[in-house]
Design a protein around this motif. Structure first.
Motif, PDB file in Angstrom:
ATOM      1  N   LEU A  36      23.996 -30.210  -9.612  1.00 12.00           N
ATOM      2  CA  LEU A  36      23.267 -30.182 -10.880  1.00 12.00           C
ATOM      3  C   LEU A  36      24.235 -30.367 -12.036  1.00 12.00           C
ATOM      4  O   LEU A  36      25.372 -29.889 -12.008  1.00 12.00           O
ATOM      5  N   ARG A  37      23.752 -31.038 -13.058  1.00 14.08           N
ATOM      6  CA  ARG A  37      24.573 -31.208 -14.264  1.00 14.08           C
ATOM      7  C   ARG A  37      24.587 -29.889 -15.039  1.00 14.08           C
ATOM      8  O   ARG A  37      23.664 -29.084 -14.913  1.00 14.08           O
ATOM      9  N   PRO A  38      25.613 -29.645 -15.814  1.00 11.33           N
ATOM     10  CA  PRO A  38      25.673 -28.397 -16.586  1.00 11.33           C
ATOM     11  C   PRO A  38      24.442 -28.268 -17.481  1.00 11.33           C
ATOM     12  O   PRO A  38      24.041 -29.204 -18.158  1.00 11.33           O
ATOM     13  N   GLY A  39      23.797 -27.112 -17.428  1.00 13.73           N
ATOM     14  CA  GLY A  39      22.620 -26.844 -18.234  1.00 13.73           C
ATOM     15  C   GLY A  39      21.320 -27.298 -17.568  1.00 13.73           C
ATOM     16  O   GLY A  39      20.241 -26.977 -18.051  1.00 13.73           O
ATOM     17  N   GLU A  40      21.395 -28.043 -16.472  1.00 15.47           N
ATOM     18  CA  GLU A  40      20.193 -28.520 -15.798  1.00 15.47           C
ATOM     19  C   GLU A  40      19.668 -27.418 -14.870  1.00 15.47           C
ATOM     20  O   GLU A  40      20.415 -26.773 -14.159  1.00 15.47           O
ATOM     21  N   ARG A  41      18.345 -27.226 -14.902  1.00 19.05           N
ATOM     22  CA  ARG A  41      17.715 -26.206 -14.066  1.00 19.05           C
ATOM     23  C   ARG A  41      17.368 -26.806 -12.723  1.00 19.05           C
ATOM     24  O   ARG A  41      17.020 -27.987 -12.644  1.00 19.05           O
ATOM     25  N   PRO A  42      17.448 -26.028 -11.660  1.00 19.53           N
ATOM     26  CA  PRO A  42      17.075 -26.542 -10.351  1.00 19.53           C
ATOM     27  C   PRO A  42      15.567 -26.832 -10.293  1.00 19.53           C
ATOM     28  O   PRO A  42      14.801 -26.266 -11.073  1.00 19.53           O
ATOM     29  N   PRO A  43      15.133 -27.718  -9.413  1.00 22.25           N
ATOM     30  CA  PRO A  43      13.693 -28.002  -9.308  1.00 22.25           C
ATOM     31  C   PRO A  43      12.923 -26.745  -8.938  1.00 22.25           C
ATOM     32  O   PRO A  43      13.418 -25.885  -8.219  1.00 22.25           O
ATOM     33  N   PHE A  44      11.700 -26.678  -9.436  1.00 23.30           N
ATOM     34  CA  PHE A  44      10.867 -25.505  -9.210  1.00 23.30           C
ATOM     35  C   PHE A  44       9.649 -25.908  -8.405  1.00 23.30           C
ATOM     36  O   PHE A  44       8.965 -26.876  -8.727  1.00 23.30           O
ATOM     37  N   ASP A  45       9.376 -25.184  -7.332  1.00 22.16           N
ATOM     38  CA  ASP A  45       8.217 -25.466  -6.502  1.00 22.16           C
ATOM     39  C   ASP A  45       7.328 -24.227  -6.541  1.00 22.16           C
ATOM     40  O   ASP A  45       7.659 -23.185  -5.983  1.00 22.16           O
ATOM     41  N   ALA A  46       6.171 -24.350  -7.193  1.00 21.16           N
ATOM     42  CA  ALA A  46       5.269 -23.208  -7.355  1.00 21.16           C
ATOM     43  C   ALA A  46       4.732 -22.733  -6.017  1.00 21.16           C
ATOM     44  O   ALA A  46       4.452 -21.548  -5.838  1.00 21.16           O
ATOM     45  N   ASP A  47       4.558 -23.621  -5.064  1.00 19.31           N
ATOM     46  CA  ASP A  47       4.040 -23.227  -3.754  1.00 19.31           C
ATOM     47  C   ASP A  47       5.055 -22.427  -2.961  1.00 19.31           C
ATOM     48  O   ASP A  47       4.685 -21.600  -2.122  1.00 19.31           O
ATOM     49  N   ALA A  48       6.322 -22.670  -3.173  1.00 15.20           N
ATOM     50  CA  ALA A  48       7.364 -21.997  -2.409  1.00 15.20           C
ATOM     51  C   ALA A  48       7.710 -20.632  -2.967  1.00 15.20           C
ATOM     52  O   ALA A  48       8.323 -19.817  -2.303  1.00 15.20           O
ATOM     53  N   THR A  49       7.325 -20.347  -4.185  1.00 12.76           N
ATOM     54  CA  THR A  49       7.696 -19.059  -4.798  1.00 12.76           C
ATOM     55  C   THR A  49       6.572 -18.096  -4.871  1.00 12.76           C
ATOM     56  O   THR A  49       5.470 -18.285  -4.686  1.00 12.76           O
TER      57      THR A  49
END
Length: 149
Positions: A136-149
């Motif tokens: 990930l680039r600095p400041g970039e958030r990891p992808p978010f998966d609503a089904d997995a959380t």
């Protein structure tokens, strides 16, 4: 045996008994209580012997403590390994599998793969899904998966 009664509790109970019943009636009360306990033990032992006699000679070494489910399982299944339970128990040892997964996750770096993300598409194409992808680039958030959380 005595439900974790400390010596101080025993002394307190004795003093309370002396106060309630008086020093003149207390010896007779102790004799009556000990006689009752002795009769109950005799009754219990005779009932056990009658049950053993009715069960027959093959149950002469039968113990009533074995009727407790925990004792039964421990005595008949865990101590006697005629069924190969130790092999079954050792097959559930997941330490090696957990260590392999931990190493794969640590090699994966900081990237997070989602169920429908690029990792699953790469797996469908035959690529290794655990292969290290771009960080990930600095400041970039990891992808978010609503089904997995």
């Amino acid at each position: 045996m005595f439900f974790n009664i400390s010596p101080l509790d025993v002394v307190a109970i004795m003093l309370l008994a002396v106060i309630i019943f008086g020093p003149d009636k207390l010896p007779k009360l102790i004799q009556d209580a000990s006689r009752m306990i002795r009769k109950l033990r005799e009754f219990s032992d005779s009932a056990k012997e009658d049950i053993r006699k009715e069960l027959g000679p093959e149950f002469k070494d039968f113990e009533f403590e074995d009727l407790n489910p925990k004792t039964f399982v421990r005595k008949n299944l865990l101590d006697n390994d005629s069924l190969g339970l130790k092999d079954i128990r050792s097959s559930f040892d997941l330490k090696d599998e957990v260590a392999a997964v931990r190493e794969a996750v640590q090699e994966g770096g900081r990237t997070v793969r989602t169920a429908g993300g690029p990792a699953s598409a790469a797996a469908a194409n035959g690529a290794d899904p655990l292969r290290k992808s771009e960080p990930l680039r600095p400041g970039e958030r990891p992808p978010f998966d609503a089904d997995a959380t």
